[in-house]
Design a protein around this motif. Structure first.
Motif, PDB file in Angstrom:
ATOM      1  N   LYS A 114      16.482  80.308  37.625  1.00  0.00           N
ATOM      2  CA  LYS A 114      17.186  79.546  36.434  1.00  0.00           C
ATOM      3  C   LYS A 114      18.033  78.511  36.544  1.00  0.00           C
ATOM      4  O   LYS A 114      18.520  77.874  35.718  1.00  0.00           O
ATOM      5  N   PHE A 115      18.613  78.437  37.971  1.00  0.00           N
ATOM      6  CA  PHE A 115      19.415  77.150  38.461  1.00  0.00           C
ATOM      7  C   PHE A 115      19.088  75.947  38.019  1.00  0.00           C
ATOM      8  O   PHE A 115      17.760  75.579  38.255  1.00  0.00           O
ATOM      9  N   LYS A 116      19.934  74.947  37.362  1.00  0.00           N
ATOM     10  CA  LYS A 116      19.833  73.624  37.316  1.00  0.00           C
ATOM     11  C   LYS A 116      20.695  72.831  38.030  1.00  0.00           C
ATOM     12  O   LYS A 116      22.007  73.156  37.851  1.00  0.00           O
ATOM     13  N   PRO A 117      20.209  71.703  38.730  1.00  0.00           N
ATOM     14  CA  PRO A 117      21.176  71.039  39.853  1.00  0.00           C
ATOM     15  C   PRO A 117      22.104  70.460  38.687  1.00  0.00           C
ATOM     16  O   PRO A 117      22.121  70.034  37.392  1.00  0.00           O
ATOM     17  N   TYR A 118      23.348  70.333  39.206  1.00  0.00           N
ATOM     18  CA  TYR A 118      24.713  69.595  38.614  1.00  0.00           C
ATOM     19  C   TYR A 118      25.102  68.548  39.604  1.00  0.00           C
ATOM     20  O   TYR A 118      25.216  68.603  40.707  1.00  0.00           O
ATOM     21  N   GLY A 119      25.869  67.622  38.946  1.00  0.00           N
ATOM     22  CA  GLY A 119      26.655  66.623  39.739  1.00  0.00           C
ATOM     23  C   GLY A 119      28.134  66.992  40.125  1.00  0.00           C
ATOM     24  O   GLY A 119      28.400  67.993  39.422  1.00  0.00           O
ATOM     25  N   VAL A 120      28.180  66.324  41.145  1.00  0.00           N
ATOM     26  CA  VAL A 120      29.835  66.677  41.579  1.00  0.00           C
ATOM     27  C   VAL A 120      30.332  65.344  42.365  1.00  0.00           C
ATOM     28  O   VAL A 120      29.467  64.558  42.654  1.00  0.00           O
ATOM     29  N   GLY A 121      31.518  65.035  41.822  1.00  0.00           N
ATOM     30  CA  GLY A 121      32.100  63.632  42.133  1.00  0.00           C
ATOM     31  C   GLY A 121      33.637  63.784  42.245  1.00  0.00           C
ATOM     32  O   GLY A 121      34.196  64.682  41.709  1.00  0.00           O
ATOM     33  N   TYR A 122      34.125  62.587  42.796  1.00  0.00           N
ATOM     34  CA  TYR A 122      35.354  62.214  42.435  1.00  0.00           C
ATOM     35  C   TYR A 122      35.510  61.161  41.463  1.00  0.00           C
ATOM     36  O   TYR A 122      35.062  60.260  41.442  1.00  0.00           O
ATOM     37  N   VAL A 123      36.388  61.360  40.402  1.00  0.00           N
ATOM     38  CA  VAL A 123      36.711  60.758  39.418  1.00  0.00           C
ATOM     39  C   VAL A 123      38.103  60.205  39.792  1.00  0.00           C
ATOM     40  O   VAL A 123      39.323  60.892  39.832  1.00  0.00           O
ATOM     41  N   GLU A 124      38.318  58.765  39.758  1.00  0.00           N
ATOM     42  CA  GLU A 124      39.629  57.963  40.229  1.00  0.00           C
ATOM     43  C   GLU A 124      40.783  57.901  38.656  1.00  0.00           C
ATOM     44  O   GLU A 124      40.200  57.136  37.942  1.00  0.00           O
ATOM     45  N   LEU A 125      41.634  58.655  38.439  1.00  0.00           N
ATOM     46  CA  LEU A 125      42.521  58.583  37.305  1.00  0.00           C
ATOM     47  C   LEU A 125      43.444  57.541  37.547  1.00  0.00           C
ATOM     48  O   LEU A 125      44.254  57.584  38.413  1.00  0.00           O
ATOM     49  N   PRO A 126      43.301  56.403  36.940  1.00  0.00           N
ATOM     50  CA  PRO A 126      44.220  55.150  37.209  1.00  0.00           C
ATOM     51  C   PRO A 126      45.574  55.516  37.325  1.00  0.00           C
ATOM     52  O   PRO A 126      46.232  56.227  36.442  1.00  0.00           O
ATOM     53  N   GLY A 127      46.175  55.248  38.634  1.00  0.00           N
ATOM     54  CA  GLY A 127      47.654  55.508  38.865  1.00  0.00           C
ATOM     55  C   GLY A 127      47.766  56.554  39.202  1.00  0.00           C
ATOM     56  O   GLY A 127      49.302  57.005  39.244  1.00  0.00           O
ATOM     57  N   GLU A 128      46.903  57.817  39.161  1.00  0.00           N
ATOM     58  CA  GLU A 128      47.369  59.009  39.404  1.00  0.00           C
ATOM     59  C   GLU A 128      46.528  59.576  40.687  1.00  0.00           C
ATOM     60  O   GLU A 128      47.349  59.388  41.784  1.00  0.00           O
TER      61      GLU A 128
END
Lengths: 141, 381
Positions: free
Chosen positions: A81-95
């Motif tokens: 039943k598993f469905k692939p999912y994305g993983v990433g780094y999101v740059e929060l401006p100034g943080e």
């Protein structure tokens, strides 16, 4: 059925939307997620709690193509039943750059630098029948 | 003191060994190393031992003989072997001892490492959310790197097919069946852009190295290998590391670059002097990036180096001649010492079918792993 945050120490759910809890160093202004006591940048120890932003740019990404081991994984770990999912780094401006699940899992639709929005992501149901919710980022169209 | 020499090397084959404990594999490696050096276990004055998942290394004395030697356990993630070697090196350099051993072994469950956070309060949110996988970091780092420097997925496949080709010539390797580039590309996509055959697996095995004062090395062997640098470095602020819930906005070089520079400085040589190298290849992309991070090429040059076969055994700069982590698997406690074993074998001219031609004189080893740690060794004849 109620929704509950996966862990109150890292995020609150406000009107069904996640709010990420980080800290900011009072000495040098550096941000860290999740909450910790010392500053890895200036070695200071005076950190104040802050709410992190909910918009940013995708900095790096991959797709999780196989089910993680459960435990610790709380999502669907059954290979059938598993469905692939994305993983990433999101740059929060100034943080800070926050590591997160991504709601998009098609490599053709993910691009470094694209604008991303923080969203709630439901993993499974706990022993009380409540929905366990973590955070994720979703591409802004 | 002028130097430290490796005078004996021993290894238990890597792979899967039903019914054999990790520690028994470590003890077998110790016996093989003693035999290689022509010494008895009772001659060994001190030991540094490392294992992540196969028990406290110092308890192996009950299998090897209770001689009363100083035995110190080392646990330092993927740099466990490098840390044991660093400690053994300095124990001899300090003048405290003349002859000692660094040993590493491990035995891991099948599949990707299971990483639990041990949160004190509330659920394990990181593992629970499906982010406690080292494989994701490697996928993200090489995906970004490919974008920045024009590395293709074909090059990632070439790294893997080279590893299995080299592994097929290594009787100690786990995976000894060669695969073509296409077979590598068509295997299951685990963490985009990395497929199954581009990843190494946690495994089993043991390695032991006997070290002596250089001025006594010829008592034990006719072909000592000298350890010219042993360096371990942790990460600095701003580097991009495995299992990090957040990263700084600022970007800085990782621990590999720091460890490599320090090692070359310590050895007094440069990357151009190295004849054979073992670079951490947790997956194909890691080998590609580590070629540049260790100073052996510019970022992006790997694409044509791989196309030209420059890192093959017969090439200009042979990398991972024993098949690396990809063909040997990664028993964490033993993995770094396996690299040193292979380089010692190559410098002694004893690598058989996979021997690097023209008498290599300088070898280099590099590990990288969680939580952002790197170990580098430089060896010479």
């Amino acid at each position: 059925m109620a929704q509950v945050s996966i862990n109150d120490n890292i995020m609150d759910l406000v009107d069904g939307k996640p709010v990420l809890k980080g800290v900011r160093c009072k000495d040098c202004g550096n941000y860290v997620f999740p909450v910790q006591k010392g500053c890895p940048k200036c070695a200071g120890a005076d950190m104040e709690p802050v709410q992190l932003g909910d918009r940013g740019k995708l900095w790096a990404w991959t797709i999780q193509g196989f089910p993680p081991k459960a435990p610790p994984y709380l999502g669907e770990a059954d290979p059938a039943k598993f469905k692939p999912y994305g993983v990433g780094y999101v740059e929060l401006p100034g943080e800070v750059k926050v590591e997160a699940r991504l709601t998009e899992s098609d490599p053709a639709l993910l691009k470094t630098g694209m604008e991303m929005q923080l969203v709630a992501d439901s993993l499974s149901t706990d022993e009380n029948g409540d929905e366990i919710v973590t955070y994720a980022f979703s591409p802004v169209n | 003191m002028s130097d430290v020499a490796i005078v004996g090397i021993g290894m238990h084959p890597f792979g899967r060994h039903e019914g054999v404990t990790g520690m028994e594999q470590g003890a077998a490696a110790v016996r093989a190393a003693c035999k290689d050096a022509g010494v008895e276990w009772s001659d060994i004055q001190f030991a540094f031992g490392g294992s992540m998942a196969a028990g406290a290394p110092d308890t192996m004395v009950s299998q090897l003989g209770l001689t009363g030697l100083q035995f110190i356990n080392v646990m330092n993630g993927c740099a466990t072997g490098g840390s044991a070697l660093f400690s053994a090196y300095n124990s001899i350099m300090s003048g405290a001892f003349d002859l000692g051993i660094a040993v590493g072994f491990d035995k891991h469950e099948r599949g990707a490492f299971r990483i639990e956070s041990g949160n004190k309060s509330g659920r394990d949110w990181y593992g629970g959310s499906g982010m406690a996988l080292t494989t994701q970091f490697f996928g993200m780092k090489i995906n970004r790197y490919m974008d920045q420097y024009g590395i293709t997925q074909q090059s990632l496949a070439k790294v893997a097919s080279k590893a299995f080709r080299n592994g097929s010539m290594n009787p100690m390797a786990w995976r000894r069946q060669p695969f073509t580039d296409d077979e590598v590309l068509q295997s299951q996509m685990l963490s985009y852009p990395l497929t199954q055959y581009m990843f190494c697996s946690p495994g089993e095995g043991g390695v032991a190295l006997i070290l002596a004062r250089a001025d006594q090395a010829h008592k034990y062997t006719k072909n000592p290998v000298y350890l010219k640098a042993a360096i371990v470095r942790s990460r600095r602020f701003g580097s991009f590391e495995v299992l990090a819930p957040s990263l700084a906005i600022e970007h800085s070089a990782g621990p590999t670059i720091d460890a490599s520079k320090a090692a070359f400085e310590m050895a007094g040589i440069g990357p151009e002097d190295v004849d054979v190298a073992q670079l951490q290849d947790t997956e194909s992309g890691a080998e590609v990036m580590h070629m540049a991070e260790n100073g052996f090429c510019e970022h992006g040059e790997q694409e044509h180096m791989l196309a030209n076969g420059e890192t093959e055994i017969g090439g200009r700069f042979p990398v991972n001649t024993d098949g690396g982590c990809l063909a040997n698997g990664e028993p964490v406690g033993a993995s770094g010492l396996r690299q040193v074993y292979e380089v010692a074998l190559q410098l002694r001219g004893g690598a058989g079918e996979r021997q690097v031609p023209n008498n290599p004189k300088v070898g280099y080893t590099h590990v990288y792993g969680a939580p952002g740690i790197s170990g580098v060794n430089i060896l010479t004849t």
